[in-house]
Design a protein around this motif. Structure first.
Motif, PDB file in Angstrom:
ATOM      1  N   ALA A   1      50.513  51.282 101.157  1.00 11.16           N
ATOM      2  CA  ALA A   1      51.853  51.377 101.741  1.00 11.16           C
ATOM      3  C   ALA A   1      52.850  50.492 100.993  1.00 11.16           C
ATOM      4  O   ALA A   1      53.990  50.899 100.744  1.00 11.16           O
ATOM      5  N   VAL A   2      52.449  49.281 100.605  1.00  9.42           N
ATOM      6  CA  VAL A   2      53.348  48.384  99.877  1.00  9.42           C
ATOM      7  C   VAL A   2      53.697  48.970  98.511  1.00  9.42           C
ATOM      8  O   VAL A   2      54.870  48.988  98.102  1.00  9.42           O
ATOM      9  N   VAL A   3      52.696  49.483  97.805  1.00  5.07           N
ATOM     10  CA  VAL A   3      52.953  50.105  96.499  1.00  5.07           C
ATOM     11  C   VAL A   3      53.863  51.320  96.663  1.00  5.07           C
ATOM     12  O   VAL A   3      54.793  51.524  95.875  1.00  5.07           O
ATOM     13  N   PHE A   4      53.641  52.109  97.704  1.00  2.00           N
ATOM     14  CA  PHE A   4      54.479  53.271  97.996  1.00  2.00           C
ATOM     15  C   PHE A   4      55.940  52.856  98.152  1.00  2.00           C
ATOM     16  O   PHE A   4      56.840  53.450  97.553  1.00  2.00           O
ATOM     17  N   VAL A   5      56.184  51.831  98.950  1.00  2.00           N
ATOM     18  CA  VAL A   5      57.560  51.379  99.196  1.00  2.00           C
ATOM     19  C   VAL A   5      58.185  50.854  97.904  1.00  2.00           C
ATOM     20  O   VAL A   5      59.331  51.202  97.568  1.00  2.00           O
ATOM     21  N   LEU A   6      57.468  50.032  97.159  1.00  2.00           N
ATOM     22  CA  LEU A   6      58.018  49.455  95.931  1.00  2.00           C
ATOM     23  C   LEU A   6      58.345  50.531  94.898  1.00  2.00           C
ATOM     24  O   LEU A   6      59.446  50.551  94.337  1.00  2.00           O
ATOM     25  N   VAL A   7      57.402  51.402  94.626  1.00  2.00           N
ATOM     26  CA  VAL A   7      57.615  52.436  93.611  1.00  2.00           C
ATOM     27  C   VAL A   7      58.721  53.393  94.026  1.00  2.00           C
ATOM     28  O   VAL A   7      59.593  53.734  93.219  1.00  2.00           O
ATOM     29  N   ASN A   8      58.730  53.802  95.272  1.00  2.00           N
ATOM     30  CA  ASN A   8      59.760  54.743  95.701  1.00  2.00           C
ATOM     31  C   ASN A   8      61.140  54.098  95.772  1.00  2.00           C
ATOM     32  O   ASN A   8      62.149  54.782  95.584  1.00  2.00           O
ATOM     33  N   THR A   9      61.210  52.798  95.994  1.00  2.00           N
ATOM     34  CA  THR A   9      62.493  52.095  95.923  1.00  2.00           C
ATOM     35  C   THR A   9      63.041  52.135  94.497  1.00  2.00           C
ATOM     36  O   THR A   9      64.227  52.407  94.277  1.00  2.00           O
ATOM     37  N   VAL A  10      62.178  51.872  93.525  1.00  2.00           N
ATOM     38  CA  VAL A  10      62.596  51.941  92.115  1.00  2.00           C
ATOM     39  C   VAL A  10      63.012  53.360  91.753  1.00  2.00           C
ATOM     40  O   VAL A  10      64.047  53.568  91.107  1.00  2.00           O
ATOM     41  N   LEU A  11      62.242  54.350  92.167  1.00  2.00           N
ATOM     42  CA  LEU A  11      62.592  55.747  91.866  1.00  2.00           C
ATOM     43  C   LEU A  11      63.929  56.128  92.502  1.00  2.00           C
ATOM     44  O   LEU A  11      64.742  56.818  91.883  1.00  2.00           O
TER      45      LEU A  11
ATOM     46  N   GLY B   1      69.668  57.330  91.791  1.00  2.00           N
ATOM     47  CA  GLY B   1      71.065  57.087  92.134  1.00  2.00           C
ATOM     48  C   GLY B   1      71.902  56.610  90.964  1.00  2.00           C
ATOM     49  O   GLY B   1      73.124  56.666  91.010  1.00  2.00           O
ATOM     50  N   ARG B   2      71.271  56.154  89.903  1.00  2.00           N
ATOM     51  CA  ARG B   2      72.007  55.633  88.746  1.00  2.00           C
ATOM     52  C   ARG B   2      72.360  56.708  87.732  1.00  2.00           C
ATOM     53  O   ARG B   2      72.771  56.396  86.637  1.00  2.00           O
ATOM     54  N   GLY B   3      72.174  57.944  88.055  1.00  2.00           N
ATOM     55  CA  GLY B   3      72.586  58.998  87.152  1.00  2.00           C
ATOM     56  C   GLY B   3      71.484  59.579  86.293  1.00  2.00           C
ATOM     57  O   GLY B   3      71.754  60.321  85.362  1.00  2.00           O
ATOM     58  N   PHE B   4      70.233  59.235  86.557  1.00  2.00           N
ATOM     59  CA  PHE B   4      69.124  59.854  85.827  1.00  2.00           C
ATOM     60  C   PHE B   4      68.829  61.204  86.467  1.00  2.00           C
ATOM     61  O   PHE B   4      67.868  61.379  87.197  1.00  2.00           O
ATOM     62  N   GLY B   5      69.694  62.145  86.236  1.00  5.10           N
ATOM     63  CA  GLY B   5      69.593  63.472  86.843  1.00  5.10           C
ATOM     64  C   GLY B   5      70.804  63.717  87.722  1.00  5.10           C
ATOM     65  O   GLY B   5      71.504  62.787  88.126  1.00  5.10           O
ATOM     66  N   THR B   6      71.054  64.965  88.012  1.00  4.58           N
ATOM     67  CA  THR B   6      72.238  65.307  88.803  1.00  4.58           C
ATOM     68  C   THR B   6      71.951  65.401  90.283  1.00  4.58           C
ATOM     69  O   THR B   6      72.858  65.337  91.098  1.00  4.58           O
TER      70      THR B   6
ATOM     71  N   PRO C   1      58.882  62.970  94.852  1.00  3.77           N
ATOM     72  CA  PRO C   1      57.697  62.091  94.878  1.00  3.77           C
ATOM     73  C   PRO C   1      57.545  61.362  96.213  1.00  3.77           C
ATOM     74  O   PRO C   1      56.424  61.121  96.669  1.00  3.77           O
ATOM     75  N   LEU C   2      58.678  61.046  96.849  1.00  2.00           N
ATOM     76  CA  LEU C   2      58.627  60.385  98.148  1.00  2.00           C
ATOM     77  C   LEU C   2      57.898  61.251  99.176  1.00  2.00           C
ATOM     78  O   LEU C   2      57.021  60.771  99.898  1.00  2.00           O
TER      79      LEU C   2
END
Length: 105
Positions: A28-38, A43-48, A55-56
């Motif tokens: 669960a911790v890895v899930f939260v960390l990785v999905n936060t980064v994704l 949101g930073r423009g890596f895709g429209t 993945p979430l």
């Protein structure tokens, strides 16, 4: 009715269950960390589109199923324990019907 467990069996079962729960918490911790980064990358423009939802959802389903197996099916009176007990009884009956077997090397 299952036979009472020895102190060693109780300890081994308790350790197995604690390890399974700890494994889910790490998952669960890895899930939260990785999905936060994704989510941040999305949101930073890596895709429209907000692609991070895919993945979430997929990983979230896996995490949910992992939780079901640990917390709902892993309990002492749960489905898993009853199935193990039935298999153990079936094997014992099968062994008794076959009679004594020579020892294996």
């Amino acid at each position: 009715m299952p036979s009472p467990l020895s102190p060693e069996e109780i300890d081994a079962l308790a350790r197995r269950r604690a390890n399974a729960k700890l494994g889910w918490y790490v998952h669960a911790v890895v899930f939260v960390l990785v999905n936060t980064v994704l989510f941040a990358l999305s949101g930073r423009g890596f895709g429209t589109r907000p692609w991070s939802v895919y993945p979430l959802l997929g990983w979230g389903l896996g995490l949910a199923l992992h939780g079901v197996s640990v917390f709902l099916l892993g309990g002492g009176s749960g489905l898993r324990e009853r199935m193990v007990q039935r298999e153990r009884e079936a094997l014992l009956r099968e062994q008794q019907q076959q009679g004594p077997q020579p020892p294996r090397d």
